[in-house]
Design a protein around this motif. Structure first.
Motif, PDB file in Angstrom:
ATOM      1  N   PHE A  43       0.825  -1.216   0.000  1.00 16.19           N
ATOM      2  CA  PHE A  43       0.000   0.000   0.000  1.00 16.19           C
ATOM      3  C   PHE A  43       0.854   1.260   0.000  1.00 16.19           C
ATOM      4  N   LEU A  44       1.913   1.307   0.774  1.00 16.44           N
ATOM      5  CA  LEU A  44       2.753   2.507   0.841  1.00 16.44           C
ATOM      6  C   LEU A  44       3.482   2.747  -0.482  1.00 16.44           C
ATOM      7  N   ALA A  45       3.785   1.695  -1.241  1.00 20.72           N
ATOM      8  CA  ALA A  45       4.466   1.871  -2.525  1.00 20.72           C
ATOM      9  C   ALA A  45       3.562   2.541  -3.553  1.00 20.72           C
ATOM     10  N   SER A  46       2.239   2.409  -3.374  1.00 19.44           N
ATOM     11  CA  SER A  46       1.307   3.025  -4.316  1.00 19.44           C
ATOM     12  C   SER A  46       1.010   4.480  -3.991  1.00 19.44           C
ATOM     13  N   LEU A  47       1.474   4.969  -2.896  1.00 16.05           N
ATOM     14  CA  LEU A  47       1.222   6.351  -2.513  1.00 16.05           C
ATOM     15  C   LEU A  47       2.209   7.280  -3.203  1.00 16.05           C
ATOM     16  N   PRO A  48       1.899   8.573  -3.323  1.00 22.01           N
ATOM     17  CA  PRO A  48       2.837   9.539  -3.914  1.00 22.01           C
ATOM     18  C   PRO A  48       4.135   9.574  -3.123  1.00 22.01           C
ATOM     19  N   PRO A  49       5.255   9.785  -3.804  1.00 20.62           N
ATOM     20  CA  PRO A  49       6.548   9.778  -3.096  1.00 20.62           C
ATOM     21  C   PRO A  49       6.748  10.982  -2.182  1.00 20.62           C
ATOM     22  N   THR A  50       5.825  11.946  -2.260  1.00 25.03           N
ATOM     23  CA  THR A  50       5.976  13.125  -1.393  1.00 25.03           C
ATOM     24  C   THR A  50       5.725  12.792   0.068  1.00 25.03           C
ATOM     25  N   LEU A  51       4.977  11.730   0.342  1.00 24.01           N
ATOM     26  CA  LEU A  51       4.701  11.347   1.728  1.00 24.01           C
ATOM     27  C   LEU A  51       5.951  10.739   2.357  1.00 24.01           C
ATOM     28  N   ALA A  52       6.235  11.200   3.561  1.00 28.84           N
ATOM     29  CA  ALA A  52       7.436  10.720   4.265  1.00 28.84           C
ATOM     30  C   ALA A  52       7.135   9.378   4.921  1.00 28.84           C
ATOM     31  N   THR A  53       7.782   8.346   4.465  1.00 26.72           N
ATOM     32  CA  THR A  53       7.652   7.011   5.044  1.00 26.72           C
ATOM     33  C   THR A  53       9.037   6.426   5.239  1.00 26.72           C
ATOM     34  N   SER A  54       9.110   5.473   6.107  1.00 28.13           N
ATOM     35  CA  SER A  54      10.377   4.807   6.395  1.00 28.13           C
ATOM     36  C   SER A  54      10.263   3.334   6.063  1.00 28.13           C
ATOM     37  N   ASP A  55      11.396   2.660   6.062  1.00 30.49           N
ATOM     38  CA  ASP A  55      11.397   1.224   5.785  1.00 30.49           C
ATOM     39  C   ASP A  55      10.667   0.445   6.873  1.00 30.49           C
ATOM     40  N   LEU A  56      10.658   0.978   8.104  1.00 31.62           N
ATOM     41  CA  LEU A  56       9.958   0.290   9.189  1.00 31.62           C
ATOM     42  C   LEU A  56       8.453   0.312   8.986  1.00 31.62           C
ATOM     43  N   ASP A  57       7.941   1.351   8.286  1.00 28.71           N
ATOM     44  CA  ASP A  57       6.497   1.411   8.033  1.00 28.71           C
ATOM     45  C   ASP A  57       6.041   0.292   7.108  1.00 28.71           C
ATOM     46  N   LEU A  58       6.950  -0.227   6.285  1.00 26.81           N
ATOM     47  CA  LEU A  58       6.589  -1.316   5.384  1.00 26.81           C
ATOM     48  C   LEU A  58       6.251  -2.598   6.127  1.00 26.81           C
ATOM     49  N   LEU A  59       6.710  -2.711   7.372  1.00 24.42           N
ATOM     50  CA  LEU A  59       6.463  -3.930   8.167  1.00 24.42           C
ATOM     51  C   LEU A  59       5.306  -3.773   9.141  1.00 24.42           C
ATOM     52  N   SER A  60       4.632  -2.625   9.115  1.00 25.30           N
ATOM     53  CA  SER A  60       3.540  -2.365  10.043  1.00 25.30           C
ATOM     54  C   SER A  60       2.202  -2.406   9.323  1.00 25.30           C
ATOM     55  N   THR A  61       1.130  -2.230  10.077  1.00 26.34           N
ATOM     56  CA  THR A  61      -0.208  -2.257   9.480  1.00 26.34           C
ATOM     57  C   THR A  61      -0.475  -1.062   8.571  1.00 26.34           C
ATOM     58  N   SER A  62       0.368  -0.056   8.635  1.00 28.45           N
ATOM     59  CA  SER A  62       0.182   1.089   7.736  1.00 28.45           C
ATOM     60  C   SER A  62       0.441   0.723   6.281  1.00 28.45           C
ATOM     61  N   ASN A  63       1.056  -0.413   6.020  1.00 25.70           N
ATOM     62  CA  ASN A  63       1.319  -0.857   4.653  1.00 25.70           C
ATOM     63  C   ASN A  63       0.168  -1.667   4.072  1.00 25.70           C
ATOM     64  N   LEU A  64      -0.895  -1.865   4.851  1.00 26.95           N
ATOM     65  CA  LEU A  64      -2.054  -2.615   4.373  1.00 26.95           C
ATOM     66  C   LEU A  64      -3.075  -1.674   3.742  1.00 26.95           C
ATOM     67  N   TYR A  65      -3.757  -2.168   2.707  1.00 33.92           N
ATOM     68  CA  TYR A  65      -4.816  -1.393   2.057  1.00 33.92           C
ATOM     69  C   TYR A  65      -6.028  -1.303   2.997  1.00 33.92           C
ATOM     70  N   PRO A  66      -6.763  -0.222   2.917  1.00 29.96           N
ATOM     71  CA  PRO A  66      -7.991  -0.125   3.723  1.00 29.96           C
ATOM     72  C   PRO A  66      -8.953  -1.262   3.392  1.00 29.96           C
ATOM     73  N   SER A  67      -9.569  -1.818   4.435  1.00 28.90           N
ATOM     74  CA  SER A  67     -10.522  -2.935   4.318  1.00 28.90           C
ATOM     75  C   SER A  67      -9.874  -4.171   3.702  1.00 28.90           C
ATOM     76  N   SER A  68      -8.578  -4.305   3.872  1.00 28.30           N
ATOM     77  CA  SER A  68      -7.896  -5.466   3.326  1.00 28.30           C
ATOM     78  C   SER A  68      -8.220  -6.713   4.146  1.00 28.30           C
ATOM     79  N   SER A  69      -8.316  -7.832   3.466  1.00 28.82           N
ATOM     80  CA  SER A  69      -8.585  -9.098   4.167  1.00 28.82           C
ATOM     81  C   SER A  69      -7.391  -9.555   5.000  1.00 28.82           C
TER      82      SER A  69
END
Length: 333
Positions: A43-69
């Motif tokens: 999910f984070l890879a599909s967001l605009p690159p202007t948003l500040a994210t870290s590599d640790l966010d890729l391992l958290s629930t913030s990387n899941l799509y909304p309403s994801s199974s």
């Protein structure tokens, strides 16, 4: 460890072990189950690159799509961790219970396994139960119900020569007064326990006395003992390391605070005198010990409490869970 450190240390070690095992399981579960699910969501890879994210966010629930199974994995993980935590808690609790039962069953006679604390002993000076006011001659509602249940008019009120609760034979205060006229508090407590449980069951009776005058002497003794232990441990540690004790520790004796025996032995006059601590502290402890023994002979003020030691655990458990007298304000175990 149970024999050398005691039950408290064993329980603390079991608690630390429980936390370690639970933390290890949670770490393993999250690394094996949740980390791949969160890391491959994208999910984070599909967001605009202007948003500040870290590599640790890729391992958290913030990387899941909304309403994801994939969120079901987190819900199931919460239940799994809860069940594992409860199962581990049950296992460690049973383990501690078995250890405590083993510890108590293997202890020698005396101490916590065979002793019971009795409080609110009637007619003993000091803090404790107060004698209730005398009851009036009229029958109480409870006596009327008991009289009706016994099926005889006056069976409880005294018509047949028996006054139930008002009878002095059942009154703990009257019985205590009669025993104290011919003995002391210790003999009264012993007679009460022997009458209830038998002479062969009672091992010792120790009445609690007012030791407020002994407390300052005991505090000084403990302080001197602690200082002596610290000094000896310091000296022993240096000798084991092969270090030289260049200067021995000393104690300053002030004229106004030094006892008479120390003034005479170390010739303390108008100025303070420094003496070797390793020599002075044992002598001070011996002096305080003699003072406490002398002071104990003058202690006569008994408190309404006593420790009773039984010869078997069955009698101790029975005493600890039984009602000694109908008056619940007396003879509390």
């Amino acid at each position: 460890m149970l024999k050398t450190a005691g039950m408290d240390v064993v329980v603390m070690v079991r608690l630390l072990s429980y936390g370690w095992v639970l933390f290890a399981f949670c770490t393993f579960w999250c690394c094996v189950v949740l980390t791949p699910i969160n890391g491959t969501a994208g999910f984070l890879a599909s967001l605009p690159p202007t948003l500040a994210t870290s590599d640790l966010d890729l391992l958290s629930t913030s990387n899941l799509y909304p309403s994801s199974s994939r969120m079901w994995a987190h819900l199931i993980s919460a239940y799994v961790v809860s069940l594992v935590a409860l199962a581990l808690l049950l296992g460690f609790s049973n383990d501690v219970s078995r250890l405590r039962a083993r510890y108590i069953s293997t202890r020698p006679r005396g101490g916590v396994s065979h002793s019971v604390l009795i409080t609110d002993i009637p007619c003993v000076d000091g803090l404790g139960a107060k004698e209730p006011p005398k009851r009036s001659g009229a029958m109480q509602p409870s006596d009327q119900r008991m009289d009706a249940e016994l099926g005889g008019k006056g069976a409880v009120s005294g018509h047949h020569g028996y006054t139930a609760i008002d009878d002095e034979l059942l009154d703990p205060w009257a019985d205590a007064r009669s025993q104290l006229r011919s003995g002391n508090a210790e003999s009264m407590v012993r007679n009460e326990m022997v009458t209830t449980y038998g002479a062969s069951k009672v091992a010792a009776v120790n009445v609690v006395y007012d030791t407020s005058k002994l407390d300052p002497l005991l505090a000084k003794y403990d302080k001197s003992k602690g200082q002596l232990e610290d000094i000896t441990d310091d000296y022993i540690g240096k000798l084991r390391r092969g270090a030289e004790i260049k200067k021995r520790k000393e104690v300053s004796l002030m004229p106004a605070l030094t006892p008479k025996w120390a003034k005479e032995r170390y010739h303390v006059g108008t100025s303070s005198v420094k003496v070797d601590a390793l020599e002075y502290l044992p002598q001070e402890m011996e002096y305080l010990l003699q003072e406490m023994k002398t002071e104990r002979q003058h202690i006569k003020d008994a408190r309404p409490a006593a420790f009773v030691t039984f010869n078997d655990r069955a009698s101790a458990n029975s005493a600890a869970t039984s009602l000694q007298a109908y008056d619940e304000t007396t003879w509390r175990m």
